[in-house]
Design a protein around this motif. Structure first.
Motif, short mmCIF file in Angstrom:
data_model
loop_
_atom_site.label_atom_id
_atom_site.label_comp_id
_atom_site.label_asym_id
_atom_site.label_seq_id
_atom_site.Cartn_x
_atom_site.Cartn_y
_atom_site.Cartn_z
N ALA A 97 0.81 -1.22 0.00
CA ALA A 97 0.00 0.00 0.00
C ALA A 97 0.84 1.26 0.00
O ALA A 97 0.39 2.33 -0.46
N PHE A 98 2.07 1.18 0.52
CA PHE A 98 2.92 2.37 0.61
C PHE A 98 4.05 2.39 -0.42
O PHE A 98 4.66 3.42 -0.63
N HIS A 99 4.33 1.27 -1.05
CA HIS A 99 5.52 1.17 -1.89
C HIS A 99 5.18 0.63 -3.27
O HIS A 99 4.23 -0.14 -3.44
N GLY A 100 6.00 1.03 -4.24
CA GLY A 100 5.85 0.56 -5.60
C GLY A 100 7.03 -0.30 -6.02
O GLY A 100 8.10 -0.24 -5.44
N GLN A 101 6.81 -1.08 -7.05
CA GLN A 101 7.87 -1.90 -7.61
C GLN A 101 7.83 -1.77 -9.12
O GLN A 101 6.76 -1.67 -9.71
N GLY A 102 9.01 -1.72 -9.75
CA GLY A 102 9.07 -1.58 -11.19
C GLY A 102 9.25 -0.17 -11.68
O GLY A 102 9.37 0.07 -12.89
N GLY A 103 9.28 0.82 -10.77
CA GLY A 103 9.56 2.19 -11.16
C GLY A 103 11.04 2.40 -11.45
O GLY A 103 11.87 1.50 -11.25
N PRO A 104 11.41 3.59 -11.91
CA PRO A 104 12.81 3.83 -12.28
C PRO A 104 13.77 3.90 -11.10
O PRO A 104 14.96 3.59 -11.26
N LEU A 105 13.31 4.32 -9.92
CA LEU A 105 14.22 4.63 -8.82
C LEU A 105 14.39 3.44 -7.88
O LEU A 105 13.47 3.09 -7.13
N PRO A 106 15.56 2.79 -7.87
CA PRO A 106 15.77 1.68 -6.95
C PRO A 106 15.82 2.17 -5.50
O PRO A 106 16.45 3.18 -5.19
N VAL A 107 15.13 1.44 -4.63
CA VAL A 107 15.16 1.69 -3.19
C VAL A 107 15.53 0.38 -2.52
O VAL A 107 14.77 -0.59 -2.61
N SER A 108 16.69 0.35 -1.87
CA SER A 108 17.25 -0.90 -1.39
C SER A 108 17.54 -0.86 0.10
O SER A 108 17.76 0.21 0.67
N ASP A 109 17.59 -2.03 0.71
CA ASP A 109 18.04 -2.15 2.09
C ASP A 109 19.56 -2.04 2.14
O ASP A 109 20.26 -2.24 1.14
N GLN A 110 20.08 -1.69 3.32
CA GLN A 110 21.52 -1.72 3.51
C GLN A 110 22.05 -3.12 3.17
O GLN A 110 21.40 -4.12 3.47
N ALA A 111 23.23 -3.16 2.58
CA ALA A 111 23.76 -4.44 2.10
C ALA A 111 23.97 -5.44 3.22
O ALA A 111 23.80 -6.66 3.02
N GLU A 112 24.33 -4.98 4.40
CA GLU A 112 24.55 -5.88 5.53
C GLU A 112 24.46 -5.09 6.82
O GLU A 112 24.74 -3.89 6.85
N PRO A 113 24.05 -5.74 7.92
CA PRO A 113 23.98 -5.03 9.20
C PRO A 113 25.37 -4.76 9.74
O PRO A 113 26.37 -5.27 9.23
N HIS A 114 25.43 -3.94 10.79
CA HIS A 114 26.70 -3.63 11.45
C HIS A 114 26.46 -3.67 12.96
O HIS A 114 25.41 -3.20 13.43
N PRO A 115 27.38 -4.23 13.73
CA PRO A 115 27.14 -4.33 15.17
C PRO A 115 26.90 -3.00 15.86
O PRO A 115 26.11 -2.93 16.81
N LEU A 116 27.53 -1.92 15.39
CA LEU A 116 27.28 -0.61 15.98
C LEU A 116 25.85 -0.16 15.71
O LEU A 116 25.18 0.39 16.59
N CYS A 117 25.38 -0.38 14.49
CA CYS A 117 24.01 0.01 14.15
C CYS A 117 22.99 -0.82 14.93
O CYS A 117 21.98 -0.29 15.42
#
Length: 536
Positions: free
Chosen positions: A138-158
């Motif tokens: 309901a809030f997000h689209g897929q297939g549009g021009p602008l990639p929106v990605s998760d961080q590649a990997e977590p970090h212990p500080l984060c």
């Protein structure tokens, strides 16, 4: 003067908005589109490496390197105002954080009379733009021009920061662009497979093969061509050559919150007294051009890390740096893929307020200021930013010369509310840093330091160390009141054939990073422009 030809649409500025417009307006092949960009091609490899933004902040080949006027609220310091001067504009040098703002931001725009700009109105354009790595909902689209990605990997500080925020009483939030913004979590980024997805990459690159789209780089716009109160073209300088093109449809300014009002003023559209003082003939006395400038101020805390797990530590070791480079080259993972906010939060400085009023950016490295070398010690950074500042400033030409930078005055910390919330943000952040989850990592507070304890001392620190978080907006704001510059369809009041489509049209700065909002504005504007063309 070289006559460059006639086009249906001329777009000034190939930044976050301009690249969107160039793609959408040229898509069906019906209209002939000219896109002008003062900078060059986005060929610098650091543009495409996410963490490369640190180098781009101090590179005049891709950065306008603007500075503010001395800021009374910041001990009369001049504050850097980096803006992209390259295809992709500031989306090619920014921190890649994808945040839309709060639903209430857009509903407030609508309450000001801007019909069509409520959250329900703009959400479809956010979804249209988005290629969400998590899929559509309901809030997000897929297939549009602008990639929106998760961080590649977590970090212990984060992970520790997010846990500490929960220990301090704040909720966890894994989607700042979903049903609610409040809470702590990892940021999503405008990247794909470990590489930056600027507007130039996401929107312009697929469109450049079209025969009806012409892109001219190193073209510094010098003025609008006006016939009476109608925009009919644009003039620019490329190297030593002056050129001019005409627009049968519209001229669209997408040069950003600094470039667009500057070009309007240079062309005789703006505050009459200012233009007259600098020898510019007044075509249309429009006092709101360059008024109402807003920007987000950030204040950073630097902490010494008790474990050698920061990017500072990587940089101090040739072997670790080689590993970082190899991991990026082979896997598109590791520290080089990190955005300017690795993890973060949207929090309330006062439980009585209805909405989060402070944004936190948490990063696994530390430096004195962006673009400087990393500290020699193991360190990390957490910054606090007031989301809805009351302070407003100005953008004014200081010369009729289009190559002279304008006077940029954000007027930081001009109101008591802004001072109180900025100090409150540091206090909330310090409380998080003292929670049990951070104890294995936070060895000591380097800045501001524990001797900075009272509200007065914290405010003094904010004045001495506060800086922009790079979100200038509102200098050609949308509205129907006497101070507005564009109407609800982004047409400039009193000048036919001219629109402004960029962050300058925001009536107020969004509660978060601005790139996503500017892409949305351009997506919506493109539909309005094409609707108006079909109605003729």
């Amino acid at each position: 003067m070289r006559e460059f030809g006639a086009f249906d649409y001329i777009i000034v500025g190939a930044g976050s908005a301009g690249c969107v417009l160039a793609n959408r307006l040229s898509a069906d092949g019906r209209y002939k589109v000219l896109l002008l960009e003062a900078g060059g091609e986005d060929s610098n490899p650091w543009i495409h490496i996410p963490l490369g933004y640190g180098k781009l902040f101090v590179d005049p080949k891709v950065n306008w390197m603007f500075q503010t006027t001395p800021q009374p609220g910041l001990n009369d310091r001049r504050i850097s105002q980096p803006r992209g001067k390259v295809l992709g504009g500031s989306s090619s040098i920014n921190g890649l954080v994808y945040v839309r703002g709060q639903k209430e931001d857009f509903d407030a725009w609508r309450r000001l009379g801007n019909v069509g700009w409520s959250h329900d109105d703009v959400l479809p354009y956010f979804r249209k733009a988005e290629d969400q790595a998590r899929g559509a909902d309901a809030f997000h689209g897929q297939g549009g021009p602008l990639p929106v990605s998760d961080q590649a990997e977590p970090h212990p500080l984060c992970d520790a920061f997010i846990a500490a925020a929960q220990e301090a009483g704040h909720p966890r939030n894994d989607d700042f662009n979903g049903a609610t913004q409040e809470g702590a979590g990892y940021y999503q980024t405008t990247s794909r497979r470990g590489l930056r997805a600027s507007s130039a990459v996401a929107y312009l690159r697929p469109a450049r093969r079209r025969s009806n789209l012409t892109v001219v780089t190193r073209a510094h716009a010098t003025g609008l061509v006006l016939e009476g109160r109608r925009a009919v073209g644009v003039e620019w300088r490329r190297d030593r050559e002056l050129a001019r093109a005409t627009a049968g449809g519209e001229v669209i300014l997408a040069a950003g919150a600094i470039g667009s009002p500057q070009l309007l003023q240079l062309s005789g559209v703006g505050p009459g007294d200012l233009l007259t003082a600098h020898g510019v003939r007044v075509i249309h006395d429009l006092p709101g051009v360059g008024a109402d400038l807003q920007d987000h101020l950030q204040v950073r805390m630097v902490l010494r890390c008790a474990q050698p797990i920061t990017f500072n530590d990587d940089m101090r070791s040739p072997w670790r740096m080689a590993g970082v480079g190899l991991k990026f080259a082979l896997q598109r993972r590791g520290p080089l893929t990190v955005s300017a906010g690795y993890a973060g939060a949207f929090l309330k400085t006062d439980p009585a307020v209805a909405l989060p009023d402070t944004q936190i950016h948490f990063i696994n490295f530390s430096t004195t200021k962006m673009g400087d070398k990393l500290h020699a010690f193991s360190g990390f950074t957490a910054s606090s930013c007031q989301l809805r500042p009351e302070s407003r400033g100005t953008l004014k030409i200081v010369s009729p010369d289009p190559f002279t930078p304008p006077a940029i005055d954000p007027n930081y910390l001009a109101t008591e509310t802004d001072r109180r919330v900025t100090v409150g943000g540091l206090k909330v952040l310090r409380d998080i840093m003292r929670q049990p989850a951070m104890l294995p990592f936070a060895e000591s507070e380097v800045e501001p330091g524990l001797d900075c304890a009272s509200d007065d001392q914290l405010l003094a620190y904010c004045r001495e160390r506060g800086s922009t978080i790079y979100h200038p907006t509102c200098t050609a704001r949308m509205g129907s009141d006497p101070g507005a510059v564009v109407d609800k369809r982004l047409k400039v009041h009193g000048i036919a054939g001219l629109r402004v489509v960029d962050g300058s049209i925001m009536p107020s700065v969004l509660s978060g990073n601005t790139h996503a909002g500017i892409v949305m504005i351009a997506e919506k504007a493109a539909d309005m422009i094409l609707e108006d063309a079909r109605a003729v």
